[in-house]
Design a protein around this motif. Structure first.
Motif, mmCIF file in Angstrom:
data_model
loop_
_atom_site.group_PDB
_atom_site.id
_atom_site.type_symbol
_atom_site.label_atom_id
_atom_site.label_comp_id
_atom_site.label_asym_id
_atom_site.label_seq_id
_atom_site.Cartn_x
_atom_site.Cartn_y
_atom_site.Cartn_z
ATOM 1 N N ALA A 99 0.828 -1.205 0.000
ATOM 2 C CA ALA A 99 0.000 0.000 0.000
ATOM 3 C C ALA A 99 0.864 1.257 0.000
ATOM 4 C CB ALA A 99 -0.936 0.001 1.209
ATOM 5 N N VAL A 100 1.932 1.244 0.779
ATOM 6 C CA VAL A 100 2.848 2.385 0.829
ATOM 7 C C VAL A 100 3.445 2.632 -0.557
ATOM 8 C CG1 VAL A 100 5.126 3.107 1.697
ATOM 9 C CG2 VAL A 100 3.396 2.257 3.283
ATOM 10 N N ILE A 101 3.893 1.564 -1.204
ATOM 11 C CA ILE A 101 4.491 1.701 -2.531
ATOM 12 C C ILE A 101 3.465 2.197 -3.536
ATOM 13 C CG2 ILE A 101 5.511 0.409 -4.449
ATOM 14 C CD1 ILE A 101 6.936 -1.306 -2.281
ATOM 15 N N GLN A 102 2.257 1.661 -3.488
ATOM 16 C CA GLN A 102 1.212 2.114 -4.409
ATOM 17 C C GLN A 102 0.911 3.593 -4.190
ATOM 18 O OE1 GLN A 102 -2.313 -0.323 -4.998
ATOM 19 N NE2 GLN A 102 -3.557 1.518 -5.232
ATOM 20 N N CYS A 103 0.858 4.003 -2.958
ATOM 21 C CA CYS A 103 0.563 5.397 -2.626
ATOM 22 C C CYS A 103 1.662 6.317 -3.163
ATOM 23 C CB CYS A 103 0.442 5.536 -1.109
ATOM 24 S SG CYS A 103 -0.187 7.108 -0.536
ATOM 25 N N VAL A 104 2.903 5.903 -3.025
ATOM 26 C CA VAL A 104 4.033 6.713 -3.463
ATOM 27 C C VAL A 104 4.179 6.715 -4.986
ATOM 28 C CG1 VAL A 104 6.564 6.821 -3.388
ATOM 29 C CG2 VAL A 104 5.280 6.508 -1.286
ATOM 30 N N GLU A 105 3.816 5.605 -5.634
ATOM 31 C CA GLU A 105 4.004 5.472 -7.084
ATOM 32 C C GLU A 105 2.857 6.036 -7.922
ATOM 33 O OE1 GLU A 105 4.617 1.259 -7.705
ATOM 34 O OE2 GLU A 105 6.787 1.550 -7.780
ATOM 35 N N THR A 106 1.935 6.730 -7.335
ATOM 36 C CA THR A 106 0.765 7.186 -8.097
ATOM 37 C C THR A 106 1.121 8.128 -9.240
ATOM 38 O OG1 THR A 106 0.390 8.909 -6.456
ATOM 39 C CG2 THR A 106 -0.916 6.903 -6.249
ATOM 40 N N ASP A 107 2.239 8.823 -9.127
ATOM 41 C CA ASP A 107 2.648 9.709 -10.220
ATOM 42 C C ASP A 107 3.516 8.989 -11.252
ATOM 43 O OD1 ASP A 107 4.948 9.430 -8.732
ATOM 44 O OD2 ASP A 107 5.306 11.567 -8.459
ATOM 45 N N GLY A 108 3.693 7.682 -11.089
ATOM 46 C CA GLY A 108 4.435 6.887 -12.065
ATOM 47 C C GLY A 108 5.934 6.846 -11.835
ATOM 48 N N GLN A 109 6.404 7.483 -10.791
ATOM 49 C CA GLN A 109 7.833 7.457 -10.500
ATOM 50 C C GLN A 109 8.063 7.522 -8.995
ATOM 51 O OE1 GLN A 109 9.388 10.851 -12.531
ATOM 52 N NE2 GLN A 109 8.403 12.335 -11.209
ATOM 53 N N VAL A 110 9.230 7.053 -8.587
ATOM 54 C CA VAL A 110 9.618 7.109 -7.182
ATOM 55 C C VAL A 110 10.948 7.854 -7.123
ATOM 56 C CG1 VAL A 110 10.175 5.775 -5.122
ATOM 57 C CG2 VAL A 110 8.459 4.919 -6.707
ATOM 58 N N ASN A 111 10.926 9.053 -6.543
ATOM 59 C CA ASN A 111 12.166 9.827 -6.475
ATOM 60 C C ASN A 111 13.028 9.377 -5.297
ATOM 61 O OD1 ASN A 111 11.444 11.310 -4.092
ATOM 62 N ND2 ASN A 111 10.251 12.734 -5.336
ATOM 63 N N GLU A 112 14.197 9.967 -5.196
ATOM 64 C CA GLU A 112 15.162 9.574 -4.168
ATOM 65 C C GLU A 112 14.609 9.767 -2.756
ATOM 66 O OE1 GLU A 112 19.522 11.105 -2.709
ATOM 67 O OE2 GLU A 112 19.092 11.191 -4.859
ATOM 68 N N HIS A 113 13.882 10.847 -2.526
ATOM 69 C CA HIS A 113 13.305 11.105 -1.203
ATOM 70 C C HIS A 113 12.238 10.061 -0.860
ATOM 71 C CE1 HIS A 113 15.433 14.879 -0.783
ATOM 72 N NE2 HIS A 113 15.023 15.230 -1.993
ATOM 73 N N GLU A 114 11.438 9.704 -1.842
ATOM 74 C CA GLU A 114 10.402 8.692 -1.613
ATOM 75 C C GLU A 114 11.030 7.322 -1.359
ATOM 76 O OE1 GLU A 114 6.836 10.671 -4.313
ATOM 77 O OE2 GLU A 114 8.390 9.466 -5.298
ATOM 78 N N GLN A 115 12.121 7.015 -2.051
ATOM 79 C CA GLN A 115 12.823 5.756 -1.795
ATOM 80 C C GLN A 115 13.349 5.717 -0.358
ATOM 81 O OE1 GLN A 115 15.895 5.325 -4.742
ATOM 82 N NE2 GLN A 115 14.452 4.890 -6.395
ATOM 83 N N SER A 116 13.906 6.831 0.080
ATOM 84 C CA SER A 116 14.407 6.911 1.458
ATOM 85 C C SER A 116 13.276 6.758 2.461
ATOM 86 C CB SER A 116 15.126 8.240 1.697
ATOM 87 O OG SER A 116 16.264 8.334 0.890
ATOM 88 N N LEU A 117 12.141 7.353 2.163
ATOM 89 C CA LEU A 117 10.983 7.247 3.042
ATOM 90 C C LEU A 117 10.498 5.795 3.130
ATOM 91 C CD1 LEU A 117 8.932 8.734 4.798
ATOM 92 C CD2 LEU A 117 7.621 9.217 2.742
ATOM 93 N N ILE A 118 10.454 5.111 1.996
ATOM 94 C CA ILE A 118 10.044 3.703 1.990
ATOM 95 C C ILE A 118 11.032 2.859 2.792
ATOM 96 C CG2 ILE A 118 9.753 1.654 0.524
ATOM 97 C CD1 ILE A 118 8.556 3.592 -1.608
ATOM 98 N N ARG A 119 12.325 3.105 2.620
ATOM 99 C CA ARG A 119 13.328 2.358 3.395
ATOM 100 C C ARG A 119 13.176 2.617 4.890
ATOM 101 N NH1 ARG A 119 16.657 3.626 -1.081
ATOM 102 N NH2 ARG A 119 17.515 5.453 -0.025
ATOM 103 N N ALA A 120 12.892 3.868 5.260
ATOM 104 C CA ALA A 120 12.706 4.197 6.675
ATOM 105 C C ALA A 120 11.464 3.509 7.242
ATOM 106 C CB ALA A 120 12.603 5.712 6.847
ATOM 107 N N ILE A 121 10.392 3.475 6.473
ATOM 108 C CA ILE A 121 9.172 2.785 6.916
ATOM 109 C C ILE A 121 9.459 1.305 7.101
ATOM 110 C CG2 ILE A 121 6.852 2.079 6.188
ATOM 111 C CD1 ILE A 121 6.595 4.931 4.939
ATOM 112 N N CYS A 122 10.176 0.708 6.159
ATOM 113 C CA CYS A 122 10.538 -0.709 6.272
ATOM 114 C C CYS A 122 11.386 -0.965 7.514
ATOM 115 C CB CYS A 122 11.281 -1.177 5.019
ATOM 116 S SG CYS A 122 10.228 -1.305 3.571
ATOM 117 N N ALA A 123 12.312 -0.070 7.803
ATOM 118 C CA ALA A 123 13.139 -0.219 9.001
ATOM 119 C C ALA A 123 12.282 -0.159 10.263
ATOM 120 C CB ALA A 123 14.218 0.859 9.034
#
Length: 132
Positions: A99-123
């Motif tokens: 769900a987190v990834i789907q929410c972040v990918e709605t614009d069709g891309q995942v930028n560096e900040h969003e990747q960091s946010l996903i990694r932090a959520i996973c941690a």
């Protein structure tokens, strides 16, 4: 202190607490708050509401009463939501991550900040971060 907290978290024995399900009201509320906060990350409020509703509906959050107030989208409530969701089963955490990834990918891309946010959520959820 940070080293001690992480050491204790991972290496000292602790009481096993029952895993929570995403069907429980408390975890549904935390899941909803997490998605709501993420939907506002870098988006105009009107677009953010659409992102939230689309993602929430896709992952079974249909109750509008669970929609948090935008004033509740702050770092402390985000952290509290992650703490509550960390008590979920591994299978539930995988759903949360999707769900987190789907929410972040709605614009069709995942930028560096969003990747960091996903990694932090996973941690925070004690799950491996995906390669994006």
């Amino acid at each position: 202190t940070v080293l001690k907290q992480n050491y204790e978290k991972h290496y000292l024995p602790r009481k096993a607490s029952p895993e929570k399900s995403l069907d429980e009201p408390e975890t549904q509320q935390a899941f909803s708050a997490l998605l709501y906060a993420l939907s506002f990350y870098g988006n105009h409020p009107e677009k953010a509401h659409g992102i939230y509703h689309k993602t929430a509906k896709a992952f079974g959050i249909a109750d509008a009463a669970l929609l948090p107030d935008k004033s509740d989208c702050n770092l402390s409530s985000f952290n509290l939501s992650l703490q509550k969701l960390n008590a979920c089963s591994y299978a539930s955490k995988e759903i949360i991550l999707k769900a987190v990834i789907q929410c972040v990918e709605t614009d069709g891309q995942v930028n560096e900040h969003e990747q960091s946010l996903i990694r932090a959520i996973c941690a925070c959820l004690d799950i491996p971060a995906p390669l994006l």
